[in-house]
Design an enzyme around this catalytic site. Structure first.
Site, PDB file in Angstrom:
ATOM      1  N   HIS A 360      -6.373   1.830   0.753  1.00  0.00           N
ATOM      2  CA  HIS A 360      -5.818   0.843  -0.067  1.00  0.00           C
ATOM      3  C   HIS A 360      -6.173  -0.470   0.290  1.00  0.00           C
ATOM      4  O   HIS A 360      -5.536  -1.533  -0.090  1.00  0.00           O
ATOM      5  CB  HIS A 360      -4.570   0.820  -0.471  1.00  0.00           C
ATOM      6  N   LYS A 552       2.562 -11.158  -7.659  1.00  0.00           N
ATOM      7  CA  LYS A 552       1.889 -10.224  -6.420  1.00  0.00           C
ATOM      8  C   LYS A 552       2.768 -10.914  -5.363  1.00  0.00           C
ATOM      9  O   LYS A 552       3.291 -11.673  -4.927  1.00  0.00           O
ATOM     10  CB  LYS A 552       0.685 -10.350  -6.522  1.00  0.00           C
ATOM     11  N   ARG A 553       2.481  -9.952  -4.185  1.00  0.00           N
ATOM     12  CA  ARG A 553       2.937 -10.248  -2.853  1.00  0.00           C
ATOM     13  C   ARG A 553       2.277 -11.442  -2.461  1.00  0.00           C
ATOM     14  O   ARG A 553       1.205 -11.717  -2.723  1.00  0.00           O
ATOM     15  CB  ARG A 553       2.608  -9.079  -1.851  1.00  0.00           C
ATOM     16  N   LYS A 558      -4.735 -13.836  -1.177  1.00  0.00           N
ATOM     17  CA  LYS A 558      -4.423 -13.683  -2.669  1.00  0.00           C
ATOM     18  C   LYS A 558      -4.779 -15.127  -3.226  1.00  0.00           C
ATOM     19  O   LYS A 558      -4.788 -15.196  -4.446  1.00  0.00           O
ATOM     20  CB  LYS A 558      -3.354 -12.967  -3.074  1.00  0.00           C
ATOM     21  N   THR A 660      -3.232  -4.391  -9.318  1.00  0.00           N
ATOM     22  CA  THR A 660      -2.663  -3.710 -10.498  1.00  0.00           C
ATOM     23  C   THR A 660      -1.843  -4.562 -11.514  1.00  0.00           C
ATOM     24  O   THR A 660      -1.990  -4.126 -12.534  1.00  0.00           O
ATOM     25  CB  THR A 660      -1.859  -2.408  -9.931  1.00  0.00           C
ATOM     26  N   LYS A 664      -1.879  -4.663 -15.613  1.00  0.00           N
ATOM     27  CA  LYS A 664      -0.715  -4.750 -16.482  1.00  0.00           C
ATOM     28  C   LYS A 664      -0.662  -6.034 -17.233  1.00  0.00           C
ATOM     29  O   LYS A 664      -0.206  -5.942 -18.619  1.00  0.00           O
ATOM     30  CB  LYS A 664       0.499  -4.884 -15.741  1.00  0.00           C
TER      31      LYS A 664
HETATM   32  C1  NBG Z   1      -2.741  -2.340  -2.125  1.00  0.00           C
HETATM   33  C2  NBG Z   1      -4.085  -3.335  -2.237  1.00  0.00           C
HETATM   34  C3  NBG Z   1      -3.915  -3.680  -3.613  1.00  0.00           C
HETATM   35  C4  NBG Z   1      -4.015  -2.331  -4.558  1.00  0.00           C
HETATM   36  C5  NBG Z   1      -2.774  -1.337  -4.193  1.00  0.00           C
HETATM   37  C6  NBG Z   1      -2.717  -0.050  -4.775  1.00  0.00           C
HETATM   38  C7  NBG Z   1      -1.972  -2.057   0.251  1.00  0.00           C
HETATM   39  C8  NBG Z   1      -2.243  -1.449   1.861  1.00  0.00           C
HETATM   40  N1  NBG Z   1      -2.861  -2.116  -0.581  1.00  0.00           N
HETATM   41  O1  NBG Z   1      -5.243  -4.261  -4.092  1.00  0.00           O
HETATM   42  O2  NBG Z   1      -3.788  -4.611  -1.699  1.00  0.00           O
HETATM   43  O3  NBG Z   1      -3.974  -2.500  -5.854  1.00  0.00           O
HETATM   44  O4  NBG Z   1      -2.854  -1.198  -2.803  1.00  0.00           O
HETATM   45  O5  NBG Z   1      -4.134   0.600  -4.597  1.00  0.00           O
HETATM   46  O6  NBG Z   1      -0.638  -2.177   0.030  1.00  0.00           O
END
Ligand code: NBG
Length: 809
Positions: A360, A552-553, A558, A660, A664
């Site tokens: 990921h 988002k985080r 980002k 994601t 959404k």
């Molecule tokens: C995160 C990515 C995102 C991705 C999500 C789900 C981790 C390690 N990765 O871009 O930063 O959408 O995983 O796949 O949290």
């Protein structure tokens, strides 16, 4: 099978109300007249849960009979979202529940407010796990999710002087009505100790410390189908009689519970860090705890109907969600070789076929590694096994690349040079039959950069499975108004399980009457957000203003900072009455930062400072408001996303694996302003370049800028507006500006001008309300691809090779 259908299965409001009263009476020991709010909530939850139990029992029985191939999803994180809204919908009791509650004088919104979302994850990765489980059940795929039942989930976020404050999330304080405990189904998990030789490669590990894993499960219902799967979560417990009675008697209260505390600490808290490795023993303990409990449970389930290890890989797929559960590869080898007495090669062939690994990230710092010394101490036998796996693997590499020592160093599971470390991603690739990235670009870059050597060695092992999201959670539950409008237009609700049918909305984009209705839905959603925002932040926002959302985080890549810089630029323009490209906007932020992530927390504080600056300025605030909703989570997402007009997906190209929230938001009719990163690329391909605000460097250009020697200060020198913006920011936080001018790791300044200009295009587009609405409808209509149902079908076809098993209702 003894099915019990009465009295918990009736569908009418009368049946529902009766069962609710009965639960109050028999489960809570009270009556309607004297029930507390928690009594009422728990009884409601049980009443809803009862309506899924019958389906679950039928599913389990059918699975037992058919003995199918199962998907076992191993994940350290799940962001499940509230269970009450979901289970009301999936059990088909929304209406009867509402009417029953009305009849009993109970407020459904008050009770919903008591439903606590289990925050057992950090962000996208954990929510993806939940969306995939939802889709697997909906697609009738036999599956079990395994995870950790953390006592404390992701921290609760508040702001103090604009800075993030973290508070513990004691999510089960009042109990959790959704889970079933199985305290007599415990597993034993060992740590430390030593290894004794048996015969050949077979050894015996004698752990120095043992804890128990106690499972409980929650139901994972499919939508529009009978299947109800489960997610099994494990909690660490000390062995019975660990309580030291004599020490307690001697007044040594702390010492008396020492062992209990030490054991239970393993599942105490979710690590609130989704990117960097903490290097802490407890986290590795958690990982080993999860995989041991899960594997033992998987083997137990396998043995219910099978007895030949040669059938194992035919019946079992274990999907590793990122590297956190990758120790499972060594643990399965240990079980097969040491405990079951299989030959190494046979065990390895089984292991390799069973596992599949999803990566990921592309960030090297997010690829977990563990010090060999730590693994050796905590899991001595696993370390031996990993060394042997690596030894045999490197022989393969050496045969393929004779004399190429650099290749061996590059691919080795053990990182040499300085402290030896175990590279979990390498172990994952070597021990799996399939590896996938989570968006096309990501999968391509993985194979071209991060895992390149492996992709050259085993090209057939690498796949892409683009992420998806549950349309049930993120459209139907989050946005009931839009769902009704869509269902009314295309006729029926089948689109909720066949999201490609949203294309049938396309002609409606040209229907002025429909556009009017669409705008009305958005407006009412913004009103709802405004009410919530006022209560949460004290800031009143204009429900007619463009709702511009970044959720988002918090992470530097980002680029929330880029978002803030644009706000400051707007601030100056409005103050100067330079408003030709200004439309009234509400900037909405949501997201948490890892507690130890200093730079992200600074940016967060700056965002709050700028929000105050803007909101309190009488000249600026009629045009521009900025709210930072604290404690972003799944429930907050369900509130914000339906109100959004603009989706900010502005990461530096090549950094975001997928994203994601981008999906959404697009699915709910927000237009995207974004870079060519992660799944943005595929969103743009699908909704059409004309319906997407693209800006910024692509991955090739990023490489070129860096190759030329990036000098961020040059952008400052050249661009007067940027200068004004940074000078303002420096007034509040000089460190941030110094870093931007001297380092700017994520090329914020390189993309600044393109971003601001693109935002001007957004403003002009917004003025054309009919055109904007048309684009909004097209975004929804063309985003059907991003359903997690499609994601699961891709996994089934390319990686899992399983077929649905329909359960008779
Ligand atoms: C995160 C990515 C995102 C991705 C999500 C789900 C981790 C390690 N990765 O871009 O930063 O959408 O995983 O796949 O949290």
């Amino acid at each position: 099978m003894t099915y019990v259908t009465s009295p918990h299965s009736g569908d009418t409001p009368g049946d529902f109300g009766r069962d609710l009263l009965s639960n109050l009476y028999y489960q809570r020991g009270t009556t309607l007249e004297s029930a507390s709010a928690q009594d009422a909530y728990h009884s409601l939850a049980l009443t809803v849960r009862n309506r899924l139990v019958d389906r679950y029992i039928r599913t389990a029985a059918a699975h037992y009979r058919a003995n199918p191939r199962f998907i076992y999803y191993l994940s350290a994180e799940y962001m499940l979202g509230k269970q009450l809204d979901q289970n009301l919908l999936y059990s088909g009791t929304e209406d009867s529940a509402r009417r029953a509650l009305e009849g009993l004088g109970l407020s459904s919104s008050d009770l919903d407010a008591l439903d606590v979302e289990p925050g057992l994850g950090n962000g996208g990765l954990g929510r993806l796990a939940a969306c995939l489980l939802d889709a697997m059940a909906t697609q009738d795929i036999p599956a079990v999710g395994y995870g950790i039942r953390y006592d404390f989930g992701i921290f609760k976020q508040a702001f103090h002087d604009g800075g993030q404050v973290e508070r513990p999330d004691d999510w089960t304080f009042y109990g959790n009505p959704w889970e079933f405990h199985a305290s007599d189904d415990q597993q034993t998990v060992g740590f430390y100790g030593h290894v004794e030789p048996l015969e050949g490669l077979r050894k015996s590990w004698v752990p120095g410390e043992v804890v128990l894993g106690e499972p409980s499960h929650m139901l994972v219902p499919g939508y529009g189908t009978t299947t109800v799967n489960i997610i099994r979560l494990w909690r660490a417990r000390a062995a019975r009689e660990s309580f030291d009675l004599s020490r307690f008697g001697a007044g040594q209260y702390g010492e008396a519970v020492e062992e209990i505390v030490r054991s239970e600490n393993i599942s105490k808290v979710l690590y609130p860090d989704d990117s960097t490795e903490l290097g802490r023993e407890l986290r590795l303990k958690q990982q080993h705890f999860l995989v041991t409990c899960a594997l033992r449970d998987i083997v137990r389930r396998f043995r219910l109907r099978n007895n030949d290890w040669d059938d194992f890989a035919g019946k079992v797929v274990i999907q590793l969600n990122d590297t956190h559960p990758v120790m499972a590869i060594a643990e399965l080898m240990r079980m097969l070789v040491d405990e079951e007495g299989l030959e190494w090669d046979r065990a390895w062939s089984i292991t390799r076929r069973v596992f599949a690994y999803t990566c990921h990230t592309l960030l090297p710092e997010a690829l977990e590694t563990w010090p060999v010394a730590l693994v050796q101490r905590l899991l001595p036998r696993h370390m031996e096994i990993i060394f042997l796996i690596n030894h045999l693997f490197l022989q393969e590499v050496a045969a393929r690349y004779p004399g190429d020592d650099a290749k061996l160093r590059e691919l080795s599971i053990i990182q040499e040079g300085g402290e030896q470390r175990v590279r979990m991603a390498h172990l994952a690739v070597v021990g799996s039959s399939a590896v996938n990235g989570v968006a096309e670009l990501h999968s391509r870059l993985l194979a071209a950069t991060t895992l390149r050597g492996f992709a050259e060695l085993w090209p057939g092992r690498f796949h892409n499975v683009t992420n998806g999201i549950s349309p049930r959670r993120f459209v139907r539950l989050a946005n009931p108004r839009l769902s009704d409008l869509i269902s009314g237009r295309i006729g029926g609700r089948e689109w909720l399980t066949d999201l490609d049918r949203l294309v049938e909305l396309e002609p409606a984009a040209d229907d002025p009457g429909f556009r009017e209705q669409w705008r009305e839905v958005k407006r009412r959603n913004r009103e709802e957000l405004a009410r919530h925002a006022l209560a949460a932040t004290g800031v009143a926002i204009d429900p007619d203003a463009l709702c511009d959302v970044m959720i988002k985080r918090f992470h530097e890549y980002k680029r929330q900072l880029l978002r803030v810089l644009h706000v400051v630029a707007q601030y100056h323009r409005i103050r100067r009455d330079q408003v030709q490209d200004v439309v009234p906007r509400t900037i909405v932020f949501g997201g948490k930062a890892a507690p130890g992530y200093y730079a992200a927390k600074r940016i967060m504080r700056l965002a709050n400072t700028v929000a105050d600056l803007v909101n309190e300025d009488p000249v600026v605030s009629p045009y521009l408001k900025m709210i930072f909703l604290p404690d972003y989570n799944v429930s907050r997402a369900q509130l914000i996303i339906p109100a959004a007009d603009l989706s900010e997906q502005i990461s530096l190209a090549g950094k975001e694996a997928s994203g994601t929230s981008n999906m959404k938001l697009a699915l709910n009719g927000a237009l995207t302003i974004g870079t060519l990163d992660g799944a943005n690329v595929e969103i743009r391909d699908r909704v059409g370049a004309d319906n997407f605000f693209l800006f910024g460097l692509d991955t090739t250009e990023v490489d070129a800028v860096r190759a030329r020697g990036y000098e961020p200060r040059a952008y400052y020198d050249r661009d007067a507006e940027l200068r004004e913006v940074l000078d303002t920011v420096a007034h509040y936080d000089k460190e941030i500006v110094d870093d931007l001018l001297n380092r700017d790791e994520y090329l914020t300044l390189a993309d600044y001008r393109a971003y601001v200009d693109c935002q001007d295009r957004v403003a002009r587009a917004w003025r054309d309300r009919e055109g904007w609405t048309r684009t909004s409808i097209l975004n929804t209509a063309r985003s059907g691809f991003f359903s997690s149902d499609r994601t699961v079908r891709d996994y089934c076809r390319d990686i899992w090779h399983v077929t649905p098993l329909h359960i008779d209702g």
